[in-house]
Enzyme design. Structure first.
Site, PDB file in Angstrom:
ATOM      1  N   SER A 195      52.139  53.320 108.627  1.00 37.75           N
ATOM      2  CA  SER A 195      52.058  51.921 109.067  1.00 37.75           C
ATOM      3  C   SER A 195      53.278  51.358 109.772  1.00 37.75           C
ATOM      4  CB  SER A 195      51.726  51.029 107.880  1.00 37.75           C
ATOM      5  OG  SER A 195      50.356  51.125 107.604  1.00 37.75           O
ATOM      6  N   LYS A 200      57.542  41.651 107.608  1.00 33.74           N
ATOM      7  CA  LYS A 200      56.137  41.909 107.259  1.00 33.74           C
ATOM      8  C   LYS A 200      55.770  41.098 106.016  1.00 33.74           C
ATOM      9  CE  LYS A 200      52.896  45.762 106.499  1.00 33.74           C
ATOM     10  NZ  LYS A 200      52.742  47.222 106.400  1.00 33.74           N
ATOM     11  N   SER A 247      49.479  49.387 109.448  1.00 30.98           N
ATOM     12  CA  SER A 247      49.237  48.025 109.032  1.00 30.98           C
ATOM     13  C   SER A 247      50.347  47.041 109.442  1.00 30.98           C
ATOM     14  CB  SER A 247      49.081  47.973 107.505  1.00 30.98           C
ATOM     15  OG  SER A 247      50.281  48.380 106.866  1.00 30.98           O
TER      16      SER A 247
HETATM   17  N1  GLN Z   1      46.418  53.683 107.865  1.00 33.87           N
HETATM   18  C1  GLN Z   1      46.836  54.070 106.561  1.00 33.87           C
HETATM   19  C2  GLN Z   1      45.957  53.415 105.526  1.00 33.87           C
HETATM   20  O1  GLN Z   1      45.094  52.717 105.911  1.00 33.87           O
HETATM   21  C3  GLN Z   1      48.269  53.761 106.344  1.00 33.87           C
HETATM   22  C4  GLN Z   1      48.561  52.422 105.792  1.00 33.87           C
HETATM   23  C5  GLN Z   1      50.021  52.195 105.545  1.00 33.87           C
HETATM   24  O2  GLN Z   1      50.877  53.011 105.900  1.00 33.87           O
HETATM   25  N2  GLN Z   1      50.314  51.085 104.909  1.00 33.87           N
HETATM   26  O3  GLN Z   1      46.106  53.594 104.351  1.00 33.87           O
END
Ligand code: GLN
Length: 490
Positions: A178, A79, A154
């Protein structure tokens, strides 16, 4: 023979038996990237030549008659918020468009020790803020199963790459879901370890008390092997835990006899897609038929977790992202004076969602609102954690959907951030409580999109999660499907 569709443990055996070479394997996955990544768009950077050179070094080792360990020569993706020495690390942001880290994140140092092939950097929501990978400043990633759908986020690039066969394994990060949510949307295995289990040193910070790096793999066996590599105390991360790291592959056993599975009634309530509910209930019933015991439990503060998370995460983000000021970190847009320069830099180089979070976070932390919002959210966080503590007095694991729906269409929620935030209802409570969770494929919707079962464990009980997930996986064959091939694994 194509190789990209096989899990790491199968490929490792083939390498050892000299049925394949590491170069042939890496070339096959690079060919797969050429074939499908134009549409899937999982990668921000592909390090083709380095990947082939790494593979050639493994082949040379084999040719000398040396033995190789599990990950040697197996190609994977990282990532793009994990610092990779000498490889551009953008966080999918224009702010870090030209950032080439002079150092490795601790996980990359650990990965380097086991000598896999690094294919490149995976797309993501900018600074990991989002749940669909549509917030990348570069381009959205497509769900490999249906290209008009999101891969989740994400870590959408990481999950899509593993699902599409353009990486055998990947690393993601999980602040509020995410890793687990994109794993669920893409039909792969994704684990968020216990907070502190894996070093965050070199992970570009979003919300430091919630962030955690974890594995995204084709199956549970590979997940256990990858967790073995990345877990462990790191003196460079003051929040990493000194707890002993077991050999997680020892938990790859099919045995759930007597395992007490809690089903939180709040997680099977309004808003849950009926097809997701059906698959998840069937998966839990399957484990019951294998000897597990089902217990209905309650996590009464579930309804408040999202609100607390969307104050705490932006509050921490607003502080963490203050460093991108055009001087210390990131890009610079020139201005007539320093204030103008900083304003232009931050206005132009951050995307909409990142700016929204910085504003929410700054507001929640400001004098006069701190008690009403931030402090209140911290109190809710404690209550959410206490819910889990009480539940785990009665059960060994908790099972739920990873996400309330299968993957949705690209653009469908982009204009309604609150609706998108609601997607995190089953994942954020774990981050608030610091607990580990894994998403394992448990079926498909009638539209042919994957569905994920989330298994939640006590702190540091990743071994129990792996045992339960492995037992379930082996009793089913959903993980043997590769997106775009529509069939069984070769
Ligand atoms: N969807 C969540 C957010 O937008 C989680 C993001 C994440 O885990 N990096 O914050």
């Amino acid at each position: 023979m194509r190789l990209f569709d096989k899990p790491a443990h199968v490929l490792h055996d083939m390498l050892v038996k000299k049925e394949i070479t590491a170069v042939a394997l890496t070339q096959d996955v690079l060919d797969r990237i050429d074939e499908v990544d134009g549409e899937v768009k999982a990668y921000l950077t592909v390090t083709r030549e380095d990947a082939l050179a790494q593979a050639a070094a493994v082949d040379a080792k084999l040719a000398r008659g040396e033995s190789i360990s599990f990950w040697e020569g197996i190609p994977g993706a990282i990532k793009d918020n994990i610092c990779t020495k000498g490889i551009r690390t953008t966080c999918a942001s224009k702010m870090l468009e030209n950032f080439v880290p002079p150092y490795n994140a601790t996980v990359m140092e650990k990965i380097a020790e086991v000598n896999p092939v690094i294919l490149g950097k995976a797309n993501m929501d900018e600074f990991a803020m989002g749940g669909s990978t549509e917030n990348s400043a570069y381009f959205p990633t497509a769900n490999p199963w249906q290209h008009d759908c999101v891969p989740g986020g994400s870590s959408g690039g990481s999950a899509a790459a593993v699902a599409a066969g353009t990486a055998v394994w990947a690393l993601g990060s999980d602040t509020g879901g995410s890793i687990r949510q994109p794993a669920s949307f893409c039909g792969v295995v994704g684990m968020k370890p216990t907070y502190g289990r894996v070093s965050r040193y070199g992970l570009v910070a979003f919300a430091s008390s919630l962030d955690q790096i974890g594995p995204i793999t084709r199956d549970v066996t590979d997940c256990a092997h990858l967790l073995n590599v990345i877990a462990g105390y790191d003196e460079k991360d003051s929040t990493s835990t000194k707890a002993e790291v077991p050999d997680f592959t020892k938990s790859l056993v099919q045995d759930v006899k007597g395992l007490k599975i809690g089903m939180p009634k709040e997680y099977f309530a309004k808003g849950l897609d009926p097809e997701v509910e059906k698959s998840v209930r069937a998966a839990i019933a399957q484990l019951e038929s294998l000897g597990a015991e089902i217990v209905e439990i309650s996590l009464p503060h579930t309804a408040y977790a999202i609100s607390a998370y969307y104050l705490i995460a932006p509050a921490e983000a607003s502080s963490n992202l203050a460093r991108y000021d055009g001087v210390s970190y990131g890009e610079r847009v020139d201005g007539i004076d320093i204030v103008d320069m900083m304003t232009k830099t931050r206005s132009e180089k951050f995307g909409e969602e990142v700016k929204r979070r910085i504003m929410i976070g700054s507001y929640a932390l400001s004098a006069g609102y701190y008690d009403a919002y931030y402090l209140k959210a911290l109190k809710v966080r404690t209550l959410v954690k206490q819910d889990f503590d009480q539940a785990f007095e009665k059960v060994d694991v908790i099972m739920s959907p990873a996400a309330p729906t299968p993957a949705y269409k690209i653009g469908e929620m982009a204009s309604d951030p609150l609706k998108m935030y609601m997607q995190d209802v089953y994942t954020v409570p774990l981050n608030l409580a610091g607990l580990p969770g894994i998403s394992v494929p448990c079926g498909f919707s009638s539209a042919g999109l994957p569905i994920g079962l989330q298994i939640i464990g006590k702190a540091l009980a990743e071994d129990t999660l792996i045992r339960a997930a492995y037992t379930y996986e082996q009793s089913q064959q959903f993980h043997n499907k590769i997106a775009g091939l529509g069939g069984e694994n070769a």
